[in-house]
Design a protein around this motif. Structure first.
Motif, short mmCIF file in Angstrom:
data_model
loop_
_atom_site.label_atom_id
_atom_site.label_comp_id
_atom_site.label_asym_id
_atom_site.label_seq_id
_atom_site.Cartn_x
_atom_site.Cartn_y
_atom_site.Cartn_z
N GLU A 3 1.15 -1.09 0.05
CA GLU A 3 -0.06 0.11 0.09
C GLU A 3 0.71 1.11 0.14
OE1 GLU A 3 -2.62 -0.02 2.98
OE2 GLU A 3 -3.65 -1.20 2.08
N HIS A 4 1.97 1.30 0.20
CA HIS A 4 3.24 2.26 -0.42
C HIS A 4 3.95 2.72 -1.07
CE1 HIS A 4 2.55 1.30 4.23
NE2 HIS A 4 2.81 2.21 4.49
N LEU A 5 4.39 4.11 -1.66
CA LEU A 5 5.02 3.93 -2.47
C LEU A 5 6.74 4.42 -2.17
CD1 LEU A 5 2.74 5.61 -5.37
CD2 LEU A 5 4.29 3.88 -5.35
N ASP A 6 7.46 3.69 -2.17
CA ASP A 6 8.56 4.28 -1.73
C ASP A 6 9.36 5.03 -2.50
OD1 ASP A 6 8.35 2.65 0.60
OD2 ASP A 6 8.90 0.99 -0.46
N HIS A 7 10.22 5.64 -3.08
CA HIS A 7 11.26 6.64 -3.39
C HIS A 7 12.29 6.63 -2.42
CE1 HIS A 7 9.19 9.66 -1.09
NE2 HIS A 7 10.65 10.27 -0.75
N LEU A 8 14.20 6.70 -3.77
CA LEU A 8 14.84 7.31 -3.49
C LEU A 8 15.86 8.05 -4.64
CD1 LEU A 8 17.83 5.01 -2.28
CD2 LEU A 8 18.30 6.57 -4.34
N VAL A 9 16.00 9.30 -3.97
CA VAL A 9 16.95 10.29 -5.01
C VAL A 9 18.10 10.04 -4.62
CG1 VAL A 9 16.80 12.37 -5.96
CG2 VAL A 9 14.00 10.99 -5.80
N LEU A 10 19.34 10.40 -5.00
CA LEU A 10 20.35 10.82 -5.31
C LEU A 10 20.77 11.68 -5.97
CD1 LEU A 10 23.11 10.26 -4.14
CD2 LEU A 10 23.47 8.42 -5.12
N ALA A 11 20.91 12.51 -5.69
CA ALA A 11 21.41 14.06 -6.35
C ALA A 11 19.77 14.30 -6.70
CB ALA A 11 22.52 13.67 -7.75
N VAL A 64 8.57 13.33 -9.08
CA VAL A 64 7.07 14.24 -8.20
C VAL A 64 6.26 13.57 -8.51
CG1 VAL A 64 6.25 16.20 -9.56
CG2 VAL A 64 8.55 16.25 -10.38
N LEU A 65 5.29 13.84 -7.36
CA LEU A 65 4.65 13.30 -7.57
C LEU A 65 3.38 13.84 -7.23
CD1 LEU A 65 6.16 11.45 -3.36
CD2 LEU A 65 5.72 9.85 -5.92
N GLU A 66 2.48 13.57 -7.92
CA GLU A 66 1.42 14.19 -8.13
C GLU A 66 -0.47 13.30 -6.90
OE1 GLU A 66 -2.26 15.30 -11.40
OE2 GLU A 66 -1.46 13.31 -11.99
N SER A 67 -0.18 13.66 -6.09
CA SER A 67 -1.30 13.72 -4.68
C SER A 67 -2.78 14.20 -4.47
CB SER A 67 -0.62 13.71 -3.63
OG SER A 67 -0.60 14.98 -3.33
N VAL A 68 -3.57 13.48 -4.20
CA VAL A 68 -4.67 13.63 -4.27
C VAL A 68 -4.91 15.81 -3.53
CG1 VAL A 68 -6.00 12.35 -3.61
CG2 VAL A 68 -4.52 13.38 -1.89
N SER A 69 -3.39 15.99 -2.59
CA SER A 69 -3.16 17.48 -2.21
C SER A 69 -2.23 18.33 -3.02
CB SER A 69 -3.05 17.33 -0.66
OG SER A 69 -1.79 16.68 -1.23
N GLY A 70 -2.62 17.70 -4.02
CA GLY A 70 -1.33 18.37 -4.72
C GLY A 70 -0.22 18.76 -5.21
N ILE A 71 1.14 19.06 -5.74
CA ILE A 71 2.05 18.05 -6.01
C ILE A 71 3.29 18.76 -5.09
CG2 ILE A 71 4.25 18.66 -8.11
CD1 ILE A 71 1.76 19.12 -10.14
N SER A 72 4.05 17.69 -4.94
CA SER A 72 5.55 17.91 -4.91
C SER A 72 6.36 17.21 -5.50
CB SER A 72 5.14 16.80 -3.38
OG SER A 72 5.18 15.63 -3.47
N VAL A 73 7.76 17.40 -5.32
CA VAL A 73 9.20 17.49 -5.75
C VAL A 73 10.19 16.59 -5.03
CG1 VAL A 73 10.05 18.49 -7.39
CG2 VAL A 73 8.54 19.22 -7.32
N VAL A 74 10.56 15.85 -5.17
CA VAL A 74 11.25 14.94 -4.32
C VAL A 74 12.80 15.76 -5.36
CG1 VAL A 74 12.50 13.60 -2.78
CG2 VAL A 74 10.96 13.78 -3.22
N VAL A 91 4.93 7.02 1.41
CA VAL A 91 3.90 7.64 1.54
C VAL A 91 3.07 6.62 0.43
CG1 VAL A 91 4.99 9.41 0.60
CG2 VAL A 91 3.60 8.89 -1.50
N GLN A 92 1.59 6.57 0.95
CA GLN A 92 0.28 6.02 0.90
C GLN A 92 0.19 6.40 -0.57
OE1 GLN A 92 -1.30 3.72 2.81
NE2 GLN A 92 -0.14 4.15 4.42
#
Length: 272
Positions: free
Chosen positions: A105-113, A118-128, A193-194
């Motif tokens: 039920e989760h989305l895991d993310h990893l960012v190096l550099a 970019v996540l488009e969620s029910v509450s908006g957009i977030s950038v990792v 995130v869920q």
């Protein structure tokens, strides 16, 4: 999750971006420029990203392994593949890393550099993303921006910038990328995130994200609309059309007229 992919070189040279996806993960690697400088490696950046991507994908086959441990394992495996190369050379092939994985039920993310997720969620957009590279060698960066892209002066200034950057890559005073040692994996940004909160996600190299972040020719909402309507290849083509209006980097100073581009568009399976 449903994943659609596209990648394209930025010019006549080999593509140093790499992208892959399955029903559970997406990976984007952006090989770092060598600017014609010595690397101590006979294989080159395309070889490095292809082998790192393959090893990372294999490590992710174990759903119980963390993204950090998977990347560390992949880096160690690739280092063992070229033991006769000088892996201590500061210019040894390296890359940014961005990984998105669906795990239950989760989305895991990893960012190096600086290859963003970019996540488009029910509450908006977030950038990792990690923009630490933008905080170093700023004087040399400004020097490159004074010259038109493709001129001898520009090429020389880019080479000076890359030479300075690679001296502080993977050090506490610089920034971290995937290279010859597993330690870099533990400096990546990670989170979860869920999946039910996410409408869609885009994993990309900065050759794509610059449409928003540097060129200002689209919003993230417009990027997601384009991905849903026309797919990743069309998005990259939009970037190319924008770059073609400024081939000499007068409006948007940059290292090259067109950068290699890669994007994975991801839609969790719980989304319609």
């Amino acid at each position: 999750m449903r994943v659609s992919l596209a990648t394209q070189p930025g010019g006549a040279g080999p593509n140093e971006d790499w992208v892959a996806g399955t029903s559970t993960f997406a990976i984007v690697l952006d090989g770092l420029s060598t600017a014609g400088l010595d690397t101590g490696c006979r294989h080159g950046v395309p070889w490095f990203v292809a082998h790192l991507g393959g090893s990372l994908g294999a490590a992710l086959a174990d759903a119980d392994v963390s993204l950090t441990d998977a990347l560390a394992d992949a880096l160690e495996r690739v280092a063992r593949l070229h033991p006769t190369c000088d892996l201590a050379n500061p210019g040894t092939p390296s890359a940014t890393v961005a990984v998105l994985r669906e795990r239950g039920e989760h989305l895991d993310h990893l960012v190096l550099a600086d290859s963003p997720i970019v996540l488009e969620s029910v509450s908006g957009i977030s950038v990792v993303t990690d923009l630490s590279v933008d905080e170093v060698c700023q004087d040399l960066r400004l020097e490159t921006e004074r010259h038109e892209t493709g001129t001898p002066e520009h090429r020389a200034s880019v080479a000076r910038l890359v030479a300075a950057q690679r001296e502080i890559r993977n050090t506490p005073d610089g920034y971290w990328v995937a290279s010859a040692t597993p330690e870099a994996a533990f400096h990546a940004l990670t989170g979860s995130v869920q999946a039910s909160d996410i409408r869609s996600a885009a994993v990309m190299s900065d050759g794509v994200s610059r449409l928003v972040t540097e060129y200002g020719m689209a919003t993230w909402s417009e990027v997601f609309d384009a991905l849903r309507s026309h797919g990743p290849a069309s998005l990259i083509q939009t970037v190319r059309l924008v770059e073609a209006t400024d081939p000499h980097g007068r409006r948007w100073p940059r290292y090259k007229t067109g950068d290699d581009a890669a994007v994975a568009f991801c839609q969790p399976t719980n989304q319609s």
